[in-house]
Design an enzyme around this catalytic site. Structure first.
Site, PDB file in Angstrom:
ATOM      1  N   HIS A   8       0.849  -1.194   0.000  1.00  0.00           N
ATOM      2  CA  HIS A   8       0.000   0.000   0.000  1.00  0.00           C
ATOM      3  C   HIS A   8       0.885   1.245   0.000  1.00  0.00           C
ATOM      4  O   HIS A   8       1.982   1.234   0.546  1.00  0.00           O
ATOM      5  CB  HIS A   8      -0.871   0.065   1.263  1.00  0.00           C
ATOM      6  CG  HIS A   8      -1.730  -1.133   1.491  1.00  0.00           C
ATOM      7  ND1 HIS A   8      -2.799  -1.442   0.689  1.00  0.00           N
ATOM      8  CD2 HIS A   8      -1.690  -2.107   2.444  1.00  0.00           C
ATOM      9  CE1 HIS A   8      -3.385  -2.545   1.147  1.00  0.00           C
ATOM     10  NE2 HIS A   8      -2.725  -2.976   2.202  1.00  0.00           N
ATOM     11  N   GLU A 283       3.358  -6.653   2.563  1.00  0.00           N
ATOM     12  CA  GLU A 283       2.632  -5.499   3.118  1.00  0.00           C
ATOM     13  C   GLU A 283       3.588  -4.516   3.804  1.00  0.00           C
ATOM     14  O   GLU A 283       3.259  -3.887   4.790  1.00  0.00           O
ATOM     15  CB  GLU A 283       1.513  -5.914   4.082  1.00  0.00           C
ATOM     16  CG  GLU A 283       0.428  -4.851   4.204  1.00  0.00           C
ATOM     17  CD  GLU A 283      -0.702  -5.209   5.162  1.00  0.00           C
ATOM     18  OE1 GLU A 283      -0.504  -6.052   6.049  1.00  0.00           O
ATOM     19  OE2 GLU A 283      -1.795  -4.648   5.003  1.00  0.00           O
TER      20      GLU A 283
HETATM   21 ZN   LIG Z   1      -2.867  -4.478   3.420  1.00  0.00          ZN
END
Ligand SMILES: [Zn+2]
Length: 338
Positions: A8, A283
């Site tokens: 992200h 992540e």
């Molecule tokens: Zn995530």
């Protein structure tokens, strides 16, 4: 080739947060506020700097090649405001991801957030998904199974409510990562119980309903190593046998990432879940940013755990890239990339 299926944009320039703060302030003062989409005050240089000093630096340090990149999950906050609030915010966030991918086309591939809004139709999400995929070459989406922010008062994933989205995902041949956002329920800690609970909940909704069988080709990624699922594989498989649920067919649709931040957790994941259902993910830079004093390595350096797992190179190849290329058919790598 190592493809990280779960990243992200958590290091956005300040103009992103300030646009959102103004929007949230306006809709807090007047819940019916619509306003204008306007524009983000963010330059390409700011984006470059925010990526080169963070995600790209970590990619290079860890020897991964490409990150499937989406807007910051905890900021999706679909519960805030009304349908327009979520639409404008999601469009800005997705356009920002497109800019990152244009600036670093070899290192990032775009995945969108959807303008979900509790109590409203899923149609806006269908439209935004179509815009992102067809006009901006996105390769997947994040689907929030609980846009209420931890209250779980919306329809479960097997409900008819979701059908137009599942159909559009099949038509466009894009997968979805099941991903909740910030918790507004003080019983649930966002990146702990809320994330892992939602992962487990989404899997259970799929298993107990069998709804994925109605959508051949639909692919959902359960992040964070699948929540409690791999650890409780026997419980869930046993329940399925007792209840007559089709556990094996679920594996045609469900994938787990490797966002598990210790060696024994990864060992268990690789041991329990069929290899073809595992996608490499880290992540980073996300929920856990520190260094494990026991190993001297970043907790979220998941490549290290896969490299050290007792498995063979063909298994690693599947997890690192081959499975991702199958699950994300719109992902182009090497000479295929524009
Ligand atoms: Zn995530």
């Amino acid at each position: 080739m190592i493809i990280d299926c779960h990243g992200h944009y958590t290091t956005t320039p300040p103009g992103v947060g300030s646009w959102r703060e103004a929007q949230v302030a306006a809709v807090t003062a007047d819940p019916t506020f619509v306003g204008l989409k306007g524009s983000l005050d963010v330059t390409d240089d700011e984006i470059r700097e925010s990526i080169e000093s963070a995600q790209l630096a970590f990619q290079q340090a860890r020897g991964t090649d490409l990150t499937v990149f989406s807007p910051r999950a905890s900021w999706m906050a679909h519960h805030i405001g009304n349908a327009s609030t979520s639409l404008f915010w999601s469009q800005h966030q997705n356009e920002l991801i497109r800019r990152v991918c244009d600036l670093f086309p070899d290192s990032f591939a775009p995945v969108c957030q959807l303008p979900q809004s509790p109590g409203t139709s899923i149609d806006a999400s269908v439209c935004e998904l179509e815009r992102c995929v067809l006009e901006m070459d996105f390769i997947g989406c994040n689907v929030n199974p609980d846009p209420t922010g931890g209250m779980w008062t919306g329809p479960p994933l097997w409900d008819e409510y979701w059908t137009p989205l599942w159909e559009k995902m099949c038509e466009l041949d894009v997968p979805g990562m099941i991903h909740v956002s910030v918790s507004t329920n003080e019983n649930l800690f966002t990146t702990g119980s809320h994330y892992l609970g939602a992962d487990t909940t989404a899997f259970m909704q799929a298993l107990s309903s069998g709804f994925l069988e109605r959508f051949p080709g639909l692919r959902l990624i359960i992040p964070h190593g699948g929540g409690a699922v791999p650890y409780h594989w026997g419980r869930l498989k046993g329940m399925a046998e007792d209840k007559g649920w089709d556990f094996d067919s679920l594996m045609d649709h469900i994938y787990f990432d490797t966002c598990v931040y210790h060696q024994r957790g990864i060992d268990l994941l690789l041991d329990v879940v069929p290899t073809e259902n595992i996608l490499f993910g880290s992540e980073m830079i996300g929920a856990v940013r520190g260094i494990d004093p026991d190993t001297g390595r970043y907790y979220d350096d998941t490549r290290y755990y896969i490299d050290n797992a007792e498995t063979d190179d063909s298994t690693r190849r599947m997890i690192f890239s081959e499975n991702a290329l199958r699950v994300f058919p719109r992902l182009k790598v090497g000479g295929d990339r524009q």
